[in-house]
Motif scaffolding. Sequence first.
Motif, mmCIF file in Angstrom:
data_model
loop_
_atom_site.group_PDB
_atom_site.id
_atom_site.type_symbol
_atom_site.label_atom_id
_atom_site.label_comp_id
_atom_site.label_asym_id
_atom_site.label_seq_id
_atom_site.Cartn_x
_atom_site.Cartn_y
_atom_site.Cartn_z
ATOM 1 N N SER A 276 0.829 -1.204 0.000
ATOM 2 C CA SER A 276 0.000 0.000 0.000
ATOM 3 C C SER A 276 0.866 1.258 0.000
ATOM 4 N N LEU A 277 2.015 1.167 0.688
ATOM 5 C CA LEU A 277 2.938 2.299 0.707
ATOM 6 C C LEU A 277 3.518 2.553 -0.688
ATOM 7 N N ALA A 278 3.803 1.478 -1.391
ATOM 8 C CA ALA A 278 4.327 1.621 -2.755
ATOM 9 C C ALA A 278 3.316 2.338 -3.644
ATOM 10 N N VAL A 279 2.055 1.942 -3.503
ATOM 11 C CA VAL A 279 1.000 2.583 -4.278
ATOM 12 C C VAL A 279 0.844 4.044 -3.868
ATOM 13 N N ALA A 280 0.963 4.309 -2.565
ATOM 14 C CA ALA A 280 0.831 5.674 -2.066
ATOM 15 C C ALA A 280 1.992 6.546 -2.513
ATOM 16 N N PRO A 695 0.659 3.430 12.287
ATOM 17 C CA PRO A 695 -0.515 4.286 12.525
ATOM 18 C C PRO A 695 -1.618 4.152 11.492
ATOM 19 N N LEU A 696 -1.324 3.528 10.364
ATOM 20 C CA LEU A 696 -2.323 3.400 9.305
ATOM 21 C C LEU A 696 -2.302 1.990 8.733
ATOM 22 N N LEU A 697 -3.478 1.449 8.508
ATOM 23 C CA LEU A 697 -3.578 0.134 7.889
ATOM 24 C C LEU A 697 -3.516 0.279 6.365
ATOM 25 N N PRO A 698 -3.157 -0.800 5.685
ATOM 26 C CA PRO A 698 -3.045 -0.731 4.220
ATOM 27 C C PRO A 698 -4.310 -0.216 3.536
ATOM 28 N N THR A 699 -5.472 -0.696 3.966
ATOM 29 C CA THR A 699 -6.728 -0.271 3.331
ATOM 30 C C THR A 699 -6.987 1.210 3.575
ATOM 31 N N GLN A 700 -6.564 1.710 4.728
ATOM 32 C CA GLN A 700 -6.742 3.139 5.024
ATOM 33 C C GLN A 700 -5.862 4.001 4.115
ATOM 34 N N ILE A 701 -4.628 3.545 3.905
ATOM 35 C CA ILE A 701 -3.719 4.288 3.013
ATOM 36 C C ILE A 701 -4.279 4.314 1.600
ATOM 37 N N TRP A 703 -7.371 4.067 0.669
ATOM 38 C CA TRP A 703 -8.555 4.927 0.646
ATOM 39 C C TRP A 703 -8.167 6.404 0.551
ATOM 40 N N ILE A 704 -7.238 6.815 1.394
ATOM 41 C CA ILE A 704 -6.796 8.223 1.391
ATOM 42 C C ILE A 704 -6.130 8.566 0.064
ATOM 43 N N ASN A 705 -5.330 7.638 -0.415
ATOM 44 C CA ASN A 705 -4.647 7.892 -1.690
ATOM 45 C C ASN A 705 -5.650 8.071 -2.831
ATOM 46 N N LEU A 706 -6.735 7.315 -2.750
ATOM 47 C CA LEU A 706 -7.766 7.403 -3.773
ATOM 48 C C LEU A 706 -8.437 8.772 -3.743
#
Length: 884
Positions: A276-280, A695-701, A703-706
Amino acid sequence: MWFTKEIQDVLKEYDSNEATGLSSQEVKLRLEKYGENKLKSKPKKSFFQLFLSQLKDMLIYVLLGAAAITLFIGEYVDAVIILLVVILNAVIGVVQEYKAEKAVEALQKLSNPKALVKRDGQTLEIQALELVPGDIVILDAGRFVPADLRLIDSANLQIEESALTGESVPSEKSASEIYPNLKTPLGDQSNMAFMSTIATYGRGEGIVVATGMNTEIGKIAQILDEDNNELTPLQVRLEELGKTLGYIAIGICILIFAIALIQKRDLFEMFLTAISLAVAAIPEGLPAIVAIVLAIGVTRMSKINAIVKKLPAVETLGSVNIICSDKTGTLTQNKMKVMKYYTLDNLNEVDDNNEINNPDSIKLVQGMILSSDATYENNEGTGDPTEIALVQLGDHYGIIKSKLNETYPRVGEKPFDSDRKLMSTLVKSNDKFLVYTKGALDSLLKISTHVIKDGKSIPLTENYKSEFIKTSEELSNKALRILALAYKEVETEISSDEMENDLTLIGIVGMMDPPRLEVKSSIETAKKAGITPIMITGDHKTTAFAIAKELGIADDISQAIMGTEIDEYTDEEFSKLINKIKVFARVSPEHKVKIVKAFKSQGNIVSMTGDGVNDAPSLKTADIGVAMGITGTDVSKGASDMILTDDNFTTIVHAIEEGRNIYNNIKKSVVFLLSCNLGEVVTILLSILFFWPVPLLPTQILWINLITDTLPAISLGMDPGDKDVMNKKPRNPKESFFAHGAGPRAIMGGILIGLLTLGAFFYGLYEHGYTLGSRNIPEDVLTYARTMAFVVLAASQLFYSLAMRNPTKSIFQIGIFSNLYLIGAIIIGFILQFSVISIPFLANAFKVHNISIQDWGLVILFALIPLMINEIVKIFLRKREARI
């Protein structure tokens, strides 16, 4: 084949009339039968194909892999969220790409070539795609041949056919020729004209014998399958930036995973976090956002009368510092009016007195009208503005063109040529013939042997020549354009080669094309913007300078140069001189190319206007070729990057302003996205490095990135723009995308967002008696703290988008509500964020829950800090600018 048949046979076969053309009813029937006259384009992608193309990305593959793993281990909610994010991202990409394609299609329709046809006994200009077999098409210099034609009439017609034959020299055409050999090569078929070739000289008429894919060019199109969707230089740079960030992100992910192994964390959780971090970290939405911002920008530009044909031109516009503009029609109204006329020893002014008694003056006006192709009826004219003025002059004195043409019918002509600067017509006068030659005075003086005085022809002495030259110069000094006329009487009809010799000079007229009212202020705006306006004209030096001085382009006659003077300089010498010149007079199309090259050699970014066939080379050579939409030929439009639908210099300045703002808007979107992505990276990386809870779960990251990758970024790309953008110098095309503090702004914003997200997470733990270093933190406490971080990260990014609208002006100076799209995007973002933490189903899915009103207040305060700090920094930046 059509080139083997007689003209009458072809007309009979298509049941077409040479004089009246087809009827409207017949055109409708044939259009249904043959279809539109256009080449088939590549089949458009369906929505499903567009959707699949959005999934062709390595990171998407990784996400889909992560979704598969979560399904396998029973984490169904996480799997569904990951898949929803992937699908939503793809849907947004499809919508953006579809909108961009539609915008470009609309612009392409605006710049479709047109054709001059005979229908229902009238001559009409129509869209070329409306042509049908049997239509009678009229060709003149500068027009694209709109379909395959069997020529039925030709007058010195030449067509450039390199698109088909590869020969750069134009082919001479003759309608009367017939070629019985069926194997006659295309290049030798002089009685044919082929689609997509260009008439460069003379006139002609032809009957349409093939349209669309049935044409010769259509047969080639069936063989070729070209893909012309090129990325703009900006998109290429951003794609390279994305790849670089991708490598960095992958490196960070490997580092995180390695640290997680050492720290003995949950490997699956770290695997999802790393993905998720890579996507973010990678702004994968950039290419789509740039495409849609460019498409919206060029659509907006079309509304201010500037049709951008090539997207890279939008970027280049922001760097233009030289505008080379034609005078006639662009700087002026293109509505010529004869102000004075002169025959030997007799200078007259055109005024309200509509009587003309001098026989020499009557002969001058009549000759000017008979050698004109224009019409003027009911206060409206068609044709070249100069020729309309001549017909209008006759109308003023009661000498009507239509009646004159009946008395003196035209039987021959020699078209105007930019090298000769002359055109001639042959008319029948009872049992004799009259040749009228009009053009530049200096050209006519060379071929005239006599002059009219008091109705009699007398030898043209040097003294008389001096009188004409002196009067011409006096009129030129008053910004009047000079046009001379000569004639001769012949016993029999003669060829065009025999027309221009042994002429008798009649007189000259002085006409003016007044400057456009709005041009002067546009030139002042251009100068403030660091742009140098340059006038290029075929007029005399003194005439050109008079207009240039009035408009504020030049101050002194030393800033003007003649085409003949240009020829005296070598390319190197001319390049050294070029920046001192503001007016180029009596120039040929070849000079225009030399002028552009000289300006470019001095590091300038040059925009060049043009409308004629011979302007195509200079339009191609310039960084931005600008064709005239009204007076421009199809050739000039084809060679250009931009078309002015109103032929107005002011539109060029507006287009440059729009181009600068479009580039700045893209820059805002990019810097904003990078700040947000950096904030997410900082949050996760620091928590991993210091062995704190994530502090952030993958799905949360995800979502925010979206949220931050779509609506706010696109809304920034639709910003109205900076009103003061034209008070700054042009952008250096070689400057870094992160110049002028854009890089530090992105880094500062990202670090602030990341630290405040960690701060909110820490506060959420602290409220329940825990710290970042605590072990065995209860799940509900961890969920609450993550909710705080989740909301702060999203809210701070949404607020921070306001700070991105201008690098130095505060949000109050530019107006908080001046970009309603952005305000709407922020409101929608907050509604979505609130829904996620307050609706039980969504809250459970994202592992968050609602927070107290007190914490909401704290969250908003935290989220506003990046915006407030950015606004404080702007205060110091404005003070520094004021000192400079």
